[in-house]
Each structure stands twice: as C-alpha cells, then as structure tokens.
Scaffold this active site. Structure first.
Site, PDB file in Angstrom:
ATOM      1  N   LYS A  60     -11.496  -1.627   8.879  1.00 51.59           N
ATOM      2  CA  LYS A  60     -10.674  -2.509   9.698  1.00 51.59           C
ATOM      3  C   LYS A  60     -11.110  -2.440  11.166  1.00 51.59           C
ATOM      4  CE  LYS A  60      -7.908  -2.969   6.051  1.00 51.59           C
ATOM      5  NZ  LYS A  60      -7.806  -4.172   5.224  1.00 51.59           N
TER       6      LYS A  60
ATOM      7  N   TRP B 134       0.830  -1.204   0.000  1.00 49.01           N
ATOM      8  CA  TRP B 134       0.000   0.000   0.000  1.00 49.01           C
ATOM      9  C   TRP B 134       0.862   1.251   0.000  1.00 49.01           C
ATOM     10  CZ3 TRP B 134      -4.155  -1.736  -1.788  1.00 49.01           C
ATOM     11  CH2 TRP B 134      -4.639  -2.991  -1.399  1.00 49.01           C
TER      12      TRP B 134
ATOM     13  N   ASP C 183      -0.830   6.753   6.668  1.00 53.37           N
ATOM     14  CA  ASP C 183      -1.925   5.849   6.347  1.00 53.37           C
ATOM     15  C   ASP C 183      -2.075   4.891   7.523  1.00 53.37           C
ATOM     16  OD1 ASP C 183      -3.652   3.917   5.421  1.00 53.37           O
ATOM     17  OD2 ASP C 183      -2.483   3.390   3.647  1.00 53.37           O
TER      18      ASP C 183
END
Length: 355
Positions: free
Chosen positions: A191, A100, A167
């Site tokens: 999440k 990511w 992030d």
C-alpha cells in the site's frame, strides 16, 4: 499520464520505480541484478540493514522492539499473531471493524478463545466501533487501523492495559504513531511501503515466548528475529523496493510531513464529495479514511458513465471493491495532490453535464 488510485498493490514514487528498474539490470554497478544476488551477500545484507534502520528511524521505534521483513502478507499474520501470543487456554480480544478484521479473528479461533469486543457489521462496516471495554485477562487486543474496502479509519488508538496488536497494512507510514503503545504492528508492504511480497512486523520482544505450544520455525517470531529476517531466503526485491520507498519518505520530510500532505489530499476530495450533488460519502464523517476514500453516485445509472469519463482522463483504480460497489479512491503516500485535483475536476465536469 495515469492517475493511479488503485487500492493495492498501490502507487509507488516514480523515482523509486526508476531506481528499482535499474537495479533489476545492475545493482549499484556490481554487474548483477537485485533479482540474482545472494541474500547472504554483503550487497543484500546492506539493503536489509538499511531497510530496518529506516523503519526504526521513520517510526521512532523504541529499544526493545524487533523489526522483521517476512513473507505471506498480512493474511499470514492473522495466524502468526495468535500462534505466538494466544495461549491454548487463554483468550484474545478483537474489534471487528471490517472484512480483514473479521478474517483475523477467524484465524485466531484456531488457537484459543476469541472475544469480539465490538463490531460494525450491523451497518456494513460504515463506522469504527468505539466505547468498548478491554478485558485485562485477555492475552492481547487486536485492532485494524484502516479499512480499505469500506473507507473507515481509526483516528485515535485506544489505551490498552494489555498488548495491543495492530494491522496497519493500508496506512503504515501515512501518519505519526507512537510505536511504544503497541505490542506488535504488522503491515503488508503493497500500500504505502513497497510491492507485494514482503510484510513488515514490528514486535516488542518481551511479549514473546509466553505460549505453551510448539511453533513451527517459519511461523515463530523468535526464530525469525534470531535469523535476522533470513531464516529462509527472503523476498529480496520486495525488500529492496521497500528500502527505496523508505528512503524517498525520509528525503521528503518523513512521516510527519507526509501526514500533512495526506490530510490535504483527503480534505480536498471529501470536500468535493460533500459539495457535489451527484456524489455522496459512504461511511460516517468522523471515521472517514484518509487513505481510501469511498463514495457513491446518487443515481446508480451514473456509475458507468462516470467510470468512462475517469478512464478518459487517465484516472484508474477508482472502481469500488466488489463487495461494496461504488467508487474507491486510494490516496496513498506516493499519490500527488495533482492527481486528486484531476479526479475532483472530473467530478465537477460530470456534475455540470448530468445535474
């Protein structure tokens, strides 16, 4: 009973699911569903206001920061961050700690120069890059706090002389952080915070408005701030469920309390991985994630039989990411430690039968 170790969308508290289900039929007795009320109604404005207030309270957000609930996932933030913060003639600094992070830096290259300060690609992202020098002439430093695919986590954040962008999609609200150390934090909700569909952004107001390009309204943080996260129709249901989850977190002692619970879950599972002769960890021990526990079987022929045993025990979501293989047990906030013990017991029983 199912024990949900899925990496995302991840497990949510049962009481949150029950409340959300009731609101789909009737929100707070008003005779309308959360799915059909106007986002300009007093009822939804109260939901959004409470969600923002809970974020500020639970994360101790200082004055001078704005809290936004946006759409497009963290992947849209990969572009929004440089769109708003990276001057066309400037550069940004990125740490490549996983897939990511790699996607984020690729997006940034559309807007200016990108300097990769450090990478863990050479060992398939099994460690967190460290000991890099942060350039003072960069517009910002971008880091990823937790890597879901390879099971690594940044346990200490660097002290940055430039705005630090993080992030936190897969470990938001799982541990105490000092928001004042960051220029901007972003996280997909799916999440630890809610369902897929909304993205949390916490941004320091004074880092905005410093680029020379024109930014389309939907991608402009300042426009979204002025619109109160409602420049367009927001993802009402996702925000509502996020609000319920934040309520649940507050009622259960807040971020500090959940961090202790997460530490205990991770410690128990890693202890079994290290003790059990049939299993082994993936990443270096000092960088192990407390959210996504990745591990392998010593004998690849044992992989399918163990997955079958896990399924028989009601354990779901432990198959590793397609690019990494092995197993991945995501132990997000809402996963009780009893589920971790069920997985540990399955690992022990499997070892007894196959050692």
């Amino acid at each position: 009973m199912k024990h949900n170790f899925g990496a995302g969308p991840g497990i949510l508290p049962h009481e949150v699911l029950k409340q959300a289900a009731e609101a789909v039929v009737d929100l707070n007795g008003i005779g309308l569903s959360i799915l059909e009320i106007s986002h300009r109604s007093a009822e939804f404005e109260a939901v959004l206001d409470e969600a923002i207030s809970l974020v500020k309270e639970l994360f101790n957000v200082p004055e001078g920061y704005s809290v936004l609930f946006l759409q497009g996932g963290a992947s849209t933030q990969f572009a929004m961050v440089p769109y708003n913060l990276l001057p066309s003639t400037g550069k940004a600094a990125y740490v490549e700690s996983g897939v990511w992070a790699n996607k984020a830096l690729k997006e940034a290259k559309y807007f200016g120069d990108v300097e990769v300060l450090a990478t863990a690609k050479e060992d398939n992202f099994r460690h967190i890059p460290k000991d890099f020098v942060i350039p003072t002439d960069a517009a910002y430093l971008h880091i990823t706090s937790n890597n879901t695919i390879y099971g690594t986590q940044l346990h200490e954040f660097p002290k940055s002389p430039i705005p630090m962008i993080c992030d936190m999609s897969s470990d938001i609200f799982s541990r105490v952080v000092n928001v004042a150390d960051f220029g901007l934090i972003y996280a997909g909700a799916q999440k630890n915070m809610g369902p897929a569909g909304t993205t949390l952004v916490i941004v320091k107001d004074d880092i905005l408005g410093k680029v020379d390009r024109k930014i389309p309204s939907m991608f402009n943080y300042q426009t979204q701030i002025e619109g109160g996260s409602m420049y367009n129709t927001p993802p009402c249901f996702a925000i509502y469920v996020s609000m319920l989850t934040l309520r649940w977190l507050k009622a259960n002692g807040g971020v500090a309390a959940i961090e202790k619970a997460n530490d205990a879950k991770a410690a128990a599972l890693y202890e079994e991985i290290d003790r059990n002769p049939l299993f082994k960890g993936v990443c270096v021990p000092e960088d192990r994630s407390k959210m996504n526990v990745c591990f392998l079987v010593e004998n690849p022929e044992h992989e399918k039989p163990f997955l079958k045993l896990a399924e028989e025990r009601g354990i779901v979501g432990i198959k590793g990411h397609r690019s990494a293989g092995g197993f991945r047990a995501s132990i997000y906030n809402a996963l009780p430690i009893t589920s971790v013990h069920v997985l540990i017991e399955a690992m022990q029983d499997f070892a007894e039968k196959n050692a």
